[in-house]
Design an enzyme around this catalytic site. Structure first.
Site, PDB file in Angstrom:
ATOM      1  N   THR A  86       0.913  -1.127   0.000  1.00  0.00           N
ATOM      2  CA  THR A  86       0.000   0.000   0.000  1.00  0.00           C
ATOM      3  C   THR A  86       0.952   1.176   0.000  1.00  0.00           C
ATOM      4  O   THR A  86       2.152   0.999   0.142  1.00  0.00           O
ATOM      5  CB  THR A  86      -0.867  -0.098   1.293  1.00  0.00           C
ATOM      6  OG1 THR A  86      -1.739  -1.215   1.170  1.00  0.00           O
ATOM      7  CG2 THR A  86      -1.663   1.145   1.595  1.00  0.00           C
ATOM      8  N   THR A 108      -3.987   1.848  -2.304  1.00  0.00           N
ATOM      9  CA  THR A 108      -3.508   0.465  -2.350  1.00  0.00           C
ATOM     10  C   THR A 108      -4.032  -0.290  -3.558  1.00  0.00           C
ATOM     11  O   THR A 108      -5.103   0.021  -4.094  1.00  0.00           O
ATOM     12  CB  THR A 108      -3.937  -0.290  -1.063  1.00  0.00           C
ATOM     13  OG1 THR A 108      -3.298  -1.561  -1.020  1.00  0.00           O
ATOM     14  CG2 THR A 108      -5.441  -0.479  -0.987  1.00  0.00           C
TER      15      THR A 108
HETATM   16  N1  GLY Z   1      -5.148  -3.703   1.391  1.00  0.00           N
HETATM   17  C1  GLY Z   1      -4.678  -3.119   2.591  1.00  0.00           C
HETATM   18  C2  GLY Z   1      -5.724  -2.389   3.358  1.00  0.00           C
HETATM   19  O1  GLY Z   1      -6.697  -1.948   2.781  1.00  0.00           O
HETATM   20  O2  GLY Z   1      -5.591  -2.230   4.548  1.00  0.00           O
END
Ligand code: GLY
Length: 578
Positions: free
Chosen positions: A376, A394
């Site tokens: 992210t 992300t």
């Molecule tokens: N994909 C990481 C989050 O949304 O926390």
């Protein structure tokens, strides 16, 4: 000294057997952008210099990251943005991906009813309906000042003309091309080196299809992505390769403006992201328990402080798993979860002499949430007028689903894996099957992203956030407690060792070198399973020096290509070439 070194100094000192990361902040009295990639920070800095406000810079930086930081910067994924205006008001933009209409709770189970990791980690089925372009457009429409086109064009130019890649990006692209991207011809076309050889640091990366996509978005706005040619290419590739996203899913996607969650911590205000991120709620819970226990009176690196903060983390992550999900689908006890009496009650249940057993704490809720990946990216911005923006975006995994739909030029997310994947199955080793985060058509998957702004006496003190899947909330907690409770300056707080506990698996993870040997023994004697590992997160932050009020950009070198760019240019500042 080399000018870069005079501005951003990374020193690894070994003090008393512990590795300490030291970072020097970059002053930016007229505005600052700090991101994972130097060219993207430069784009944001140039927008500030051209009279754009912090939201304009956030939009431009976001698009630029989609070009220069393909691991997580995106237009094929999603994210969250917190904005704090100079008048003290604040808002947030939710552009989290949604499940397509054809999604079902059991879509990641194989014929035997077991979770099939292959369907989640890569490929078309893993993709949620992207939110970033609508989200940046909504933020711009609400609060931007410069024309949209001027904010998207710099990214299109970077993609069209190319940019020199860093050693880190060259190595990552080579790994992707030789491995996870192999099944996806669109990805190989987009990111392969034209001569077929491996990428080398300093090579110019030109992304022609991405340039065309960004040019269309610059000219026609977000509709170019959601209803135009790009939507057609996406839907066509989805239909051909077992994906679920249709033209109707794309046309129906809406970003949302939501009130952020706000709370008090030791005389400061903390403004962060509410559901569908769990980040702000869990963060405020942890800070509330910290204050209830008076932990600011303990040395941060003492066994007692680390034990008690671990217990705090454990309790917040359990509530996260029990209660949080998409607010458009799930009724959550939001106010209660953040009420002082409730947080005092949780804190009162902490045993100062023993680690709690996570499984017992959970009662009949047996096991942990599904794992979120570490990839992210977060960026922080302030402008000269005092507007502050914290944005985290992300693709879920590094390079998301690894899929570029032919002709589009951009990577698609694999965010569907952030839903609970097997209804009803909650295990000690990695899954939760509770209802709040179960897959449903058009629902947003729960996130841990925690873009956060901290203020005191009406002034911004800190803008922060991090990548790192579930570790994000703990990273932000560690940075904020460093500044607010320990009196560290922003650089020291970002550099300080980080800790992670997420209820289950029941283990305390510490950055390597972050724990003195005797403190580790003390924690183990209390019953903590302590694990050391590399580094946690990359909290690209802005801290405002309380003496001078000057914003300092802190590019967290746990992300090796990170850099701060101050406005007005020329003041492009960074450690590396990306
Ligand atoms: N994909 C990481 C989050 O949304 O926390």
């Amino acid at each position: 000294m080399h000018p870069w070194l005079s501005r951003l100094l990374l020193i690894l000192l070994v003090l008393g057997g512990r590795a300490v990361l030291a970072l020097e902040g970059v002053p930016g009295p007229d505005g600052l952008v700090v991101s994972a990639s130097r060219p993207a920070s430069e784009v944001g800095g140039a927008v500030l210099a051209a009279g754009g406000n912090a939201v304009d810079a956030a939009v431009a930086t976001g698009f630029a990251l989609a070009v220069t930081y393909p691991a997580a910067g995106n237009i094929g994924g999603g994210g969250f943005m917190i904005v704090r205006l100079p008048d003290g008001s604040a808002t947030s933009f939710d552009f989290r991906e949604t499940a397509p209409a054809a999604a079902r709770p059991d879509m990641f189970l194989d014929d035997r009813g077991e979770i099939d990791p292959d369907r989640i980690e890569a490929g078309y089925l893993a993709v949620g309906v992207p939110g970033t372009v609508r989200g940046l457009a909504l933020a711009h429409a609400r609060l931007g000042r410069l024309p949209w086109r001027d904010l998207v064009e710099p990214a299109a130019r970077l993609a069209r003309d190319g940019f020199p890649i860093s050693p880190t990006l060259a190595a990552a692209l080579n790994r992707e091309l030789a491995g996870p991207m192999q099944p996806f011809p669109g990805s190989l076309t987009a990111y392969g080196k034209p001569d077929g050889l491996p990428w080398l640091a300093g090579d110019q990366l030109v992304l022609a299809d991405l340039a065309a996509t960004l040019e269309a978005i610059a000219a026609d706005g977000s509709d170019a992505f959601y209803t135009g040619r790009i939507a057609g290419l996406l839907a066509e590739a989805m239909a051909a390769h077992g994906g679920l996203i249709t033209l109707a899913d794309l046309a129906g996607y809406a970003a949302r403006e939501r009130p952020p969650v706000r709370g008090r911590f030791l005389g400061h205000e903390v403004i962060s992201m509410g559901p569908p991120s769990s980040g702000g709620t869990a963060l405020l819970q942890m800070l509330g328990m910290f204050e209830a226990l008076g932990l600011e009176r303990l040395a941060a690196d003492s066994g007692e402080a680390i034990h008690l903060t671990t217990e705090i983390r454990r309790r917040a992550y359990l509530d996260r798993a029990k209660f949080l999900g998409d607010p458009d689908f799930v009724t959550m006890p939001g106010d209660q979860l953040l009420s002082r009496p409730y947080l005092k009650h949780l804190a009162a249940g902490i045993d100062r002499e023993r680690a709690t057993d996570s499984r017992q704490l959970a009662g009949d809720l047996v096991g942990p949430p599904c794992d979120e990946s570490d990839e992210t990216t977060h960026y922080s911005i302030v402008d000269a007028a005092g507007m502050a923006v914290a944005t985290t975006v992300t693709l879920e995994g590094s390079y998301g689903s690894h899929v570029v739909a032919p002709g589009t030029g951009f990577l698609l997310n694999n965010e569907m894996g952030d839903f609970n994947r097997k209804p009803g199955q909650t295990t000690l080793s990695g899954e939760i099957g509770t209802l709040p985060n179960q897959i449903a058509p058009a629902k947003r998957m729960l996130s841990s992203m925690t873009p956060t702004i901290v203020t005191k006496d009406g002034r911004v003190v800190l803008v922060t956030g991090s990548p790192g899947g579930r570790t994000i909330i703990n990273t932000v907690f560690d940075v904020i407690t460093g500044v607010v409770a320990r009196g560290l300056d922003g650089s020291a707080a970002v550099a300080a060792p980080r800790f992670h506990h997420q209820w289950l698996p029941d283990r305390l993870i510490v950055e390597r070198g972050g724990l003195a040997p005797d403190v580790r023994r003390q924690l183990e004697a209390l019953g903590h399973a302590v694990i050391e590992r590399g580094s946690q997160g990359a909290a690209h932050s802005i801290w405002l020096d309380p003496q001078t009020g000057t914003p300092l950009g802190i590019a967290d070198q746990r992300g090796p290509d990170a850099a701060a760019a101050a406005a007005p240019l020329p003041a492009v500042i960074g450690e590396s070439s990306q």
